[in-house]
Design a protein around this motif. Structure first.
Motif, PDB file in Angstrom:
ATOM      1  N   LEU A  87      22.921  10.222 -13.390  1.00  0.00           N
ATOM      2  CA  LEU A  87      23.106   8.779 -13.209  1.00  0.00           C
ATOM      3  C   LEU A  87      22.644   8.328 -11.822  1.00  0.00           C
ATOM      4  O   LEU A  87      22.055   7.255 -11.667  1.00  0.00           O
ATOM      5  N   ILE A  88      22.909   9.161 -10.810  1.00  0.00           N
ATOM      6  CA  ILE A  88      22.464   8.823  -9.455  1.00  0.00           C
ATOM      7  C   ILE A  88      20.941   8.779  -9.407  1.00  0.00           C
ATOM      8  O   ILE A  88      20.353   7.875  -8.799  1.00  0.00           O
ATOM      9  N   LEU A  89      20.278   9.735 -10.054  1.00  0.00           N
ATOM     10  CA  LEU A  89      18.815   9.716 -10.094  1.00  0.00           C
ATOM     11  C   LEU A  89      18.307   8.456 -10.785  1.00  0.00           C
ATOM     12  O   LEU A  89      17.350   7.821 -10.312  1.00  0.00           O
ATOM     13  N   CYS A  90      18.936   8.084 -11.891  1.00  0.00           N
ATOM     14  CA  CYS A  90      18.544   6.854 -12.594  1.00  0.00           C
ATOM     15  C   CYS A  90      18.782   5.631 -11.721  1.00  0.00           C
ATOM     16  O   CYS A  90      17.938   4.723 -11.668  1.00  0.00           O
ATOM     17  N   MET A  91      19.910   5.607 -11.040  1.00  0.00           N
ATOM     18  CA  MET A  91      20.248   4.486 -10.172  1.00  0.00           C
ATOM     19  C   MET A  91      19.212   4.338  -9.057  1.00  0.00           C
ATOM     20  O   MET A  91      18.755   3.230  -8.766  1.00  0.00           O
ATOM     21  N   THR A  92      18.807   5.449  -8.466  1.00  0.00           N
ATOM     22  CA  THR A  92      17.835   5.373  -7.376  1.00  0.00           C
ATOM     23  C   THR A  92      16.464   4.943  -7.892  1.00  0.00           C
ATOM     24  O   THR A  92      15.756   4.194  -7.214  1.00  0.00           O
ATOM     25  N   LEU A  93      16.111   5.375  -9.078  1.00  0.00           N
ATOM     26  CA  LEU A  93      14.833   4.954  -9.663  1.00  0.00           C
ATOM     27  C   LEU A  93      14.855   3.456  -9.980  1.00  0.00           C
ATOM     28  O   LEU A  93      13.872   2.743  -9.734  1.00  0.00           O
ATOM     29  N   MET A  94      15.976   2.971 -10.489  1.00  0.00           N
ATOM     30  CA  MET A  94      16.092   1.532 -10.760  1.00  0.00           C
ATOM     31  C   MET A  94      15.989   0.720  -9.465  1.00  0.00           C
ATOM     32  O   MET A  94      15.347  -0.335  -9.434  1.00  0.00           O
ATOM     33  N   GLY A  95      16.613   1.210  -8.401  1.00  0.00           N
ATOM     34  CA  GLY A  95      16.551   0.513  -7.118  1.00  0.00           C
ATOM     35  C   GLY A  95      15.135   0.458  -6.570  1.00  0.00           C
ATOM     36  O   GLY A  95      14.689  -0.576  -6.065  1.00  0.00           O
ATOM     37  N   ALA A  96      14.419   1.570  -6.687  1.00  0.00           N
ATOM     38  CA  ALA A  96      13.034   1.605  -6.208  1.00  0.00           C
ATOM     39  C   ALA A  96      12.153   0.691  -7.054  1.00  0.00           C
ATOM     40  O   ALA A  96      11.306  -0.043  -6.528  1.00  0.00           O
ATOM     41  N   ALA A 140      13.128  -1.921  -8.707  1.00  0.00           N
ATOM     42  CA  ALA A 140      13.513  -3.294  -8.369  1.00  0.00           C
ATOM     43  C   ALA A 140      12.757  -3.772  -7.136  1.00  0.00           C
ATOM     44  O   ALA A 140      12.260  -4.906  -7.100  1.00  0.00           O
ATOM     45  N   SER A 141      12.649  -2.914  -6.142  1.00  0.00           N
ATOM     46  CA  SER A 141      11.926  -3.280  -4.921  1.00  0.00           C
ATOM     47  C   SER A 141      10.466  -3.589  -5.211  1.00  0.00           C
ATOM     48  O   SER A 141       9.895  -4.512  -4.626  1.00  0.00           O
ATOM     49  N   VAL A 142       9.852  -2.809  -6.100  1.00  0.00           N
ATOM     50  CA  VAL A 142       8.449  -3.048  -6.444  1.00  0.00           C
ATOM     51  C   VAL A 142       8.290  -4.406  -7.127  1.00  0.00           C
ATOM     52  O   VAL A 142       7.382  -5.178  -6.793  1.00  0.00           O
ATOM     53  N   PHE A 143       9.189  -4.715  -8.060  1.00  0.00           N
ATOM     54  CA  PHE A 143       9.105  -6.013  -8.739  1.00  0.00           C
ATOM     55  C   PHE A 143       9.314  -7.168  -7.765  1.00  0.00           C
ATOM     56  O   PHE A 143       8.631  -8.188  -7.839  1.00  0.00           O
ATOM     57  N   LEU A 144      10.244  -7.015  -6.836  1.00  0.00           N
ATOM     58  CA  LEU A 144      10.479  -8.072  -5.857  1.00  0.00           C
ATOM     59  C   LEU A 144       9.291  -8.218  -4.899  1.00  0.00           C
ATOM     60  O   LEU A 144       8.952  -9.331  -4.489  1.00  0.00           O
ATOM     61  N   LYS A 145       8.662  -7.103  -4.567  1.00  0.00           N
ATOM     62  CA  LYS A 145       7.463  -7.165  -3.730  1.00  0.00           C
ATOM     63  C   LYS A 145       6.361  -7.933  -4.453  1.00  0.00           C
ATOM     64  O   LYS A 145       5.666  -8.765  -3.856  1.00  0.00           O
ATOM     65  N   LEU A 179      17.235  -5.281 -12.250  1.00  0.00           N
ATOM     66  CA  LEU A 179      17.268  -3.848 -11.946  1.00  0.00           C
ATOM     67  C   LEU A 179      18.207  -3.535 -10.780  1.00  0.00           C
ATOM     68  O   LEU A 179      18.917  -2.526 -10.793  1.00  0.00           O
ATOM     69  N   TYR A 180      18.214  -4.394  -9.761  1.00  0.00           N
ATOM     70  CA  TYR A 180      19.151  -4.208  -8.646  1.00  0.00           C
ATOM     71  C   TYR A 180      20.596  -4.306  -9.136  1.00  0.00           C
ATOM     72  O   TYR A 180      21.454  -3.501  -8.756  1.00  0.00           O
ATOM     73  N   ALA A 181      20.874  -5.288  -9.979  1.00  0.00           N
ATOM     74  CA  ALA A 181      22.237  -5.448 -10.498  1.00  0.00           C
ATOM     75  C   ALA A 181      22.636  -4.258 -11.371  1.00  0.00           C
ATOM     76  O   ALA A 181      23.768  -3.763 -11.282  1.00  0.00           O
ATOM     77  N   THR A 183      16.063   7.371  -3.305  1.00  0.00           N
ATOM     78  CA  THR A 183      15.355   6.104  -3.513  1.00  0.00           C
ATOM     79  C   THR A 183      14.069   6.052  -2.695  1.00  0.00           C
ATOM     80  O   THR A 183      13.061   5.511  -3.153  1.00  0.00           O
ATOM     81  N   TYR A 184      14.084   6.623  -1.495  1.00  0.00           N
ATOM     82  CA  TYR A 184      12.901   6.587  -0.639  1.00  0.00           C
ATOM     83  C   TYR A 184      11.744   7.373  -1.248  1.00  0.00           C
ATOM     84  O   TYR A 184      10.577   7.002  -1.078  1.00  0.00           O
ATOM     85  N   ILE A 185      12.046   8.444  -1.950  1.00  0.00           N
ATOM     86  CA  ILE A 185      10.998   9.219  -2.622  1.00  0.00           C
ATOM     87  C   ILE A 185      10.378   8.380  -3.731  1.00  0.00           C
ATOM     88  O   ILE A 185       9.153   8.272  -3.846  1.00  0.00           O
ATOM     89  N   TRP A 186      11.252   7.794  -4.569  1.00  0.00           N
ATOM     90  CA  TRP A 186      10.755   6.951  -5.664  1.00  0.00           C
ATOM     91  C   TRP A 186       9.946   5.778  -5.124  1.00  0.00           C
ATOM     92  O   TRP A 186       8.904   5.429  -5.674  1.00  0.00           O
ATOM     93  N   THR A 187      10.439   5.158  -4.057  1.00  0.00           N
ATOM     94  CA  THR A 187       9.768   3.991  -3.486  1.00  0.00           C
ATOM     95  C   THR A 187       8.376   4.350  -3.003  1.00  0.00           C
ATOM     96  O   THR A 187       7.406   3.611  -3.245  1.00  0.00           O
ATOM     97  N   MET A 188       8.258   5.488  -2.335  1.00  0.00           N
ATOM     98  CA  MET A 188       6.952   5.905  -1.846  1.00  0.00           C
ATOM     99  C   MET A 188       6.003   6.186  -3.014  1.00  0.00           C
ATOM    100  O   MET A 188       4.845   5.766  -3.004  1.00  0.00           O
ATOM    101  N   ALA A 189       6.491   6.853  -4.038  1.00  0.00           N
ATOM    102  CA  ALA A 189       5.654   7.170  -5.195  1.00  0.00           C
ATOM    103  C   ALA A 189       5.234   5.898  -5.934  1.00  0.00           C
ATOM    104  O   ALA A 189       4.056   5.729  -6.281  1.00  0.00           O
ATOM    105  N   LEU A 190       6.181   4.999  -6.176  1.00  0.00           N
ATOM    106  CA  LEU A 190       5.862   3.769  -6.900  1.00  0.00           C
ATOM    107  C   LEU A 190       4.947   2.849  -6.101  1.00  0.00           C
ATOM    108  O   LEU A 190       4.070   2.195  -6.670  1.00  0.00           O
TER     109      LEU A 190
END
Length: 108
Positions: free
Chosen positions: A6-15, A17-22, A45-47, A72-79
């Motif tokens: 669940l934590i992995l899913c949560m971090t992927l959703m957060g990353a 979400a950041s891409v969509f907001l960007k 996705l953030y919610a 989340t930082y790993i996912w963010t960099m990859a995405l």
């Protein structure tokens, strides 16, 4: 074990979400941004990630969950590389590795 998934899913959703907001931030003016569906997908996705975070915190210690969110930082960099076509420099990789190593030390 399910909580770490669940934590992995949560971090992927957060990353994600950041891409969509960007992507939504590229709109010309506030009205166009409010009409941009990326804004709402990112917000949803953030919610959702926050909801998963609350669920996980019911069962795991905060001192374990918070450091693990650094994934989340790993996912963010990859995405950002795959979707936004941003460059990944050696400094960025080193920075993420330092953050993750620190999180692992805290969790252990």
């Amino acid at each position: 074990m399910i909580f770490f998934v669940l934590i992995l899913c949560m971090t992927l959703m957060g990353a994600a979400a950041s891409v969509f907001l960007k992507k939504a931030s590229g709109s010309e003016g506030i009205l166009q941004m409010l009409a941009n569906r990326n804004l709402y997908i990112g917000g949803f996705l953030y919610a959702a990630a926050a909801g998963v975070n609350i669920l996980v915190l019911r069962y795991l210690d905060y001192s374990v969950v918070l450091p693990l969110t650094s994934v989340t930082y790993i996912w963010t960099m990859a995405l950002s590389y795959l979707i936004l076509k941003e460059k990944i420099t050696g400094k960025k990789v080193l920075g993420v590795l330092c953050i993750v190593a620190g999180a692992v030390c805290v969790v252990l």
